[in-house]
Design a protein around this motif. Sequence first.
Motif, PDB file in Angstrom:
ATOM      1  N   ALA A 154       0.792  -1.071  -0.070  1.00 19.74           N
ATOM      2  CA  ALA A 154      -0.029   0.101  -0.084  1.00 19.74           C
ATOM      3  C   ALA A 154       0.953   1.146  -0.047  1.00 19.74           C
ATOM      4  O   ALA A 154       0.480   2.237  -0.593  1.00 19.74           O
ATOM      5  CB  ALA A 154      -1.018  -0.059   1.146  1.00 19.74           C
ATOM      6  N   TYR A 155       1.926   1.192   0.867  1.00 15.62           N
ATOM      7  CA  TYR A 155       2.651   2.396   0.736  1.00 15.62           C
ATOM      8  C   TYR A 155       3.460   2.647  -0.727  1.00 15.62           C
ATOM      9  O   TYR A 155       3.656   3.659  -1.003  1.00 15.62           O
ATOM     10  CB  TYR A 155       3.683   2.165   2.061  1.00 15.62           C
ATOM     11  CG  TYR A 155       4.609   3.601   2.112  1.00 15.62           C
ATOM     12  CD1 TYR A 155       4.170   4.764   2.908  1.00 15.62           C
ATOM     13  CD2 TYR A 155       5.877   3.656   1.504  1.00 15.62           C
ATOM     14  CE1 TYR A 155       4.956   5.972   2.676  1.00 15.62           C
ATOM     15  CE2 TYR A 155       6.763   4.784   1.738  1.00 15.62           C
ATOM     16  CZ  TYR A 155       6.322   5.907   2.357  1.00 15.62           C
ATOM     17  OH  TYR A 155       7.253   6.835   2.365  1.00 15.62           O
ATOM     18  N   GLU A 156       3.974   1.508  -1.083  1.00 19.55           N
ATOM     19  CA  GLU A 156       4.633   1.770  -2.163  1.00 19.55           C
ATOM     20  C   GLU A 156       3.873   1.911  -3.386  1.00 19.55           C
ATOM     21  O   GLU A 156       4.532   2.645  -4.461  1.00 19.55           O
ATOM     22  CB  GLU A 156       5.367   0.390  -2.713  1.00 19.55           C
ATOM     23  CG  GLU A 156       6.442  -0.184  -1.918  1.00 19.55           C
ATOM     24  CD  GLU A 156       7.004  -1.550  -2.252  1.00 19.55           C
ATOM     25  OE1 GLU A 156       6.425  -2.187  -3.224  1.00 19.55           O
ATOM     26  OE2 GLU A 156       7.440  -2.068  -1.273  1.00 19.55           O
ATOM     27  N   HIS A 157       2.633   1.751  -3.442  1.00 19.97           N
ATOM     28  CA  HIS A 157       1.688   2.086  -4.444  1.00 19.97           C
ATOM     29  C   HIS A 157       0.352   3.095  -3.750  1.00 19.97           C
ATOM     30  O   HIS A 157      -0.773   3.077  -4.351  1.00 19.97           O
ATOM     31  CB  HIS A 157       0.895   0.881  -4.988  1.00 19.97           C
ATOM     32  CG  HIS A 157       1.894  -0.273  -5.550  1.00 19.97           C
ATOM     33  ND1 HIS A 157       2.672  -1.358  -4.947  1.00 19.97           N
ATOM     34  CD2 HIS A 157       2.344  -0.101  -7.024  1.00 19.97           C
ATOM     35  CE1 HIS A 157       3.226  -1.782  -5.761  1.00 19.97           C
ATOM     36  NE2 HIS A 157       3.070  -1.115  -6.955  1.00 19.97           N
ATOM     37  N   ARG A 158       0.821   3.980  -3.177  1.00 21.33           N
ATOM     38  CA  ARG A 158      -0.127   5.001  -2.322  1.00 21.33           C
ATOM     39  C   ARG A 158      -0.937   5.872  -3.535  1.00 21.33           C
ATOM     40  O   ARG A 158      -1.794   6.354  -3.050  1.00 21.33           O
ATOM     41  CB  ARG A 158       0.557   5.541  -1.406  1.00 21.33           C
ATOM     42  CG  ARG A 158       1.986   6.686  -1.678  1.00 21.33           C
ATOM     43  CD  ARG A 158       2.431   7.279  -0.484  1.00 21.33           C
ATOM     44  NE  ARG A 158       3.580   7.851  -0.708  1.00 21.33           N
ATOM     45  CZ  ARG A 158       4.952   7.190  -0.933  1.00 21.33           C
ATOM     46  NH1 ARG A 158       5.079   5.868  -0.856  1.00 21.33           N
ATOM     47  NH2 ARG A 158       5.927   7.807  -1.312  1.00 21.33           N
TER      48      ARG A 158
END
Length: 188
Positions: free
Chosen positions: A43-47
């Motif tokens: 989720a953080y990488e693809h925020r």
Amino acid sequence: MPEPVELDWAHLSELARRVAYNIAQKWVVVEADDVMQEIMAHAYEHRTTIEANYGSQDFLWKIFQKAGTQYASKERDRRDLLDDTYYYTPNEAKTALGSFLYTDEELGALVGQKDDLLQSRVTDNLLSARIDAEAALKRLPERYRQLLMRRHVYGLPVPEPADRQALSRAAVALAQQMNRTLRTRSHA
């Protein structure tokens, strides 16, 4: 251009926890906490994608489900390489149940027929999966056995919501029992 959405990471974490728990129930090779951590990293990488779809819980669930399932699949593959033993998923257990309708001759005719060089659809393990499912089915509660046979062997619908939930739990229990049976047999 729309304003970026301020992400509520506590909300995303709770959704990731629920998805991770769901995945860990189906994939015995992973722990829910590890799956959740992988989902949150994804989720953080693809925020930017998360921000763009933040209002759609269904879409977020699907993104998290895919990330968690990919992690579980990698873990199963890694574990298979390390312990040289196969782990059944609930879907594979249901497929094994579907093979109960075939005679040994019909099953023998199916083995290897759908494999090709472009896409791996291995049917050669269907016979061993069928044997493992037969052994594991005997160790399940009667209600689970009846629901699994009704839906996945005889192809009859399961109309009651409580029975559908129990059927889902039964498929997970069958896969877990098939894996236990497999482990017991290989370590004996």
